[in-house]
Design a protein around this motif. Structure first.
Motif, PDB file in Angstrom:
ATOM      1  N   SER A 114      -0.755  -2.840  -5.109  1.00  0.00           N
ATOM      2  CA  SER A 114      -0.934  -2.843  -6.585  1.00  0.00           C
ATOM      3  C   SER A 114      -2.133  -3.499  -7.041  1.00  0.00           C
ATOM      4  CB  SER A 114       0.327  -3.050  -7.611  1.00  0.00           C
ATOM      5  OG  SER A 114       1.200  -2.234  -7.281  1.00  0.00           O
ATOM      6  N   ARG A 158      -3.705   8.734 -14.264  1.00  0.00           N
ATOM      7  CA  ARG A 158      -3.821   7.356 -13.738  1.00  0.00           C
ATOM      8  C   ARG A 158      -2.404   7.118 -13.014  1.00  0.00           C
ATOM      9  NH1 ARG A 158      -3.559   4.541 -19.275  1.00  0.00           N
ATOM     10  NH2 ARG A 158      -1.276   4.313 -19.250  1.00  0.00           N
ATOM     11  N   ARG A 176      -1.965   6.336  -9.195  1.00  0.00           N
ATOM     12  CA  ARG A 176      -1.621   5.045  -8.887  1.00  0.00           C
ATOM     13  C   ARG A 176      -0.316   5.048  -7.926  1.00  0.00           C
ATOM     14  NH1 ARG A 176      -0.306   1.925 -13.774  1.00  0.00           N
ATOM     15  NH2 ARG A 176      -2.398   1.328 -14.188  1.00  0.00           N
ATOM     16  N   ILE A 207      -5.592  -1.774  -6.989  1.00  0.00           N
ATOM     17  CA  ILE A 207      -5.890  -0.541  -7.789  1.00  0.00           C
ATOM     18  C   ILE A 207      -6.326  -1.009  -9.042  1.00  0.00           C
ATOM     19  CG2 ILE A 207      -4.630   1.608  -8.596  1.00  0.00           C
ATOM     20  CD1 ILE A 207      -2.640   1.357  -6.581  1.00  0.00           C
ATOM     21  N   ARG A 237      -0.037   3.691  -3.992  1.00  0.00           N
ATOM     22  CA  ARG A 237       0.953   2.831  -3.700  1.00  0.00           C
ATOM     23  C   ARG A 237       1.841   3.436  -2.573  1.00  0.00           C
ATOM     24  NH1 ARG A 237       1.398  -1.063  -3.090  1.00  0.00           N
ATOM     25  NH2 ARG A 237       3.705  -1.673  -3.486  1.00  0.00           N
TER      26      ARG A 237
END
Length: 165
Positions: A36, A22, A26, A39, A30
């Motif tokens: 953010s 993750r 992530r 997500i 980004r």
């Protein structure tokens, strides 16, 4: 929405062993401009059945009616069969489309199921070919008839939505 695990293999505690995890995903999102706040982490899952179920937990909670599921090209069919099994088991209707997010380099070395074996993507197709019927027999994946029925319903539903606009 992404799998909330750190990429551990089932039964392991080593982050990134089965997939990047993750935090890597992530970070990539980004770097590609995704805020953010957009997500969303699904519950951690350690195989494709759990991943479909945790995603569907989010879909039900947020009342999503359609989704695009990203997967490696050689895993698209299994991902779709898993989603259909979860949708049918939960009796929660949504339109799902499984896609590979970019052009495919079939010769690229990648890890397959559970990150266990690294080989070129094309060679993983044979693994999937033998794995799918085993998981269908076990009840983890939709049958071929359920796949056909799902596509027919999904496409009719999408057509009706388009006509309503």
């Amino acid at each position: 929405a992404i799998n909330g695990s750190k990429g551990e293999r089932m039964g392991s505690t080593i982050p990134g062993e089965a997939w990047p995890g993750r935090d890597v995903f992530r970070g990539e999102l980004r770097r590609n401009g995704v805020l953010s706040s957009l997500i969303i982490l699904a519950g951690p899952s350690f195989n494709s059945k759990e991943e479909a179920e945790r995603f569907l937990d989010l879909a039900v909670e947020r009342q999503w009616k359609s989704a695009v599921v990203l997967a490696q090209a050689h895993q698209l069919l299994r991902a779709m069969l898993g989603m259909i099994r979860s949708i049918n088991d939960r009796s929660y209707w949504m339109r799902v489309y499984a896609v590979c997010p970019r052009p495919v380099d079939w010769g690229k070395l990648v890890r397959g199921s559970q990150g266990a074996e690294e080989k070129d993507r094309f060679s993983h197709i044979a693994d999937e070919f033998f794995r799918i019927p085993q998981y269908q027999t076990k009840g983890d994946l939709a049958s071929w008839g359920e796949l056909y029925d799902y596509y027919a319903r999904r496409d009719a539903d999408a057509k009706m939505k388009a006509l309503a606009v």
